[in-house]
Enzyme design. Structure first.
Site, PDB file in Angstrom:
ATOM      1  N   ASP A  10       0.881  -1.162   0.000  1.00  0.00           N
ATOM      2  CA  ASP A  10       0.000   0.000   0.000  1.00  0.00           C
ATOM      3  C   ASP A  10       0.922   1.215   0.000  1.00  0.00           C
ATOM      4  O   ASP A  10       2.119   1.103   0.274  1.00  0.00           O
ATOM      5  CB  ASP A  10      -0.896  -0.037   1.240  1.00  0.00           C
ATOM      6  N   ASP A  12      -0.106   5.046   1.061  1.00  0.00           N
ATOM      7  CA  ASP A  12      -0.345   5.970   2.168  1.00  0.00           C
ATOM      8  C   ASP A  12      -0.300   5.241   3.501  1.00  0.00           C
ATOM      9  O   ASP A  12      -0.998   4.260   3.701  1.00  0.00           O
ATOM     10  CB  ASP A  12      -1.719   6.632   2.029  1.00  0.00           C
TER      11      ASP A  12
END
Length: 133
Positions: A10, A12
Site C-alpha cells: 500500500d 499511504d
C-alpha cells in the site's frame, strides 16, 4: 523460511507519510466552502477508503451529495498540486526497497488513491524500484 519473489505494498501510511498533505488539501476545500477544518488526528481516522470517502467523512454531517461533489472537486486538484509539500517516506523504507530490489524481488504498489497521484508519488519517491503501480 518462506521465500517470496513479489511484494505488493500500500502507499499511504505504509511507504509514505502523506497525512499532512492530505489534511492540508481537505482543509483547503473545507475552508473554501466556509466549513470548519479538521485536525491531523481527525484526518488520520478518516483516511483509508479513497478521496470521496475522505471528503464525506471530513464534511459537516448532513452535507448534500452536491456539496460533497463540490468539496471533492476542490480537494483533488489542490492535493495533486501539493501532494509532495510535506510527504516523505517513512524511515528505512527506501533502504528496504533497495535491498529487496537487489535480491531480485518484484515490487508493486496498489492503492485506492487516484491513479495519477499514485504513479507520480511512486516515481518521485521510489524511482526505478517499483515494477508497477
Amino acid at each position: 523460511m518462506l521465500h517470496y519473489d513479489t511484494v505488493i505494498f500500500d502507499l499511504d501510511g505504509t511507504l509514505l507519510d502523506t497525512l499532512e498533505d492530505l489534511r492540508d488539501a481537505v482543509n483547503y476545500a473545507l475552508a473554501q466552502k466556509g466549513f470548519p477544518t479538521r485536525t491531523l488526528d481527525e484526518i488520520r481516522r478518516f483516511v483509508g477508503n479513497g478521496s470521496a470517502k475522505l471528503i464525506e467523512r471530513s464534511a459537516p454531517a448532513g452535507s448534500s451529495p452536491e456539496v460533497l461533489e463540490e468539496l471533492l472537486n476542490l480537494y483533488l486538484p489542490r492535493y495533486a498540486e501539493h501532494k509532495k509539500d510535506k510527504t516523505a517516506p517513512y524511515p528505512g523504507i527506501p533502504d528496504m526497497l533497495q535491498a529487496l530490489k537487489a535480491k531480485g524481488c518484484k515490487m508493486a504498489v496498489v492503492s485506492n488513491k487516484f491513479d495519477l497521484a499514485v504513479k507520480g508519488l511512486v516515481t518521485d519517491y521510489f524511482p526505478g524500484l517499483m515494477d508497477t503501480a
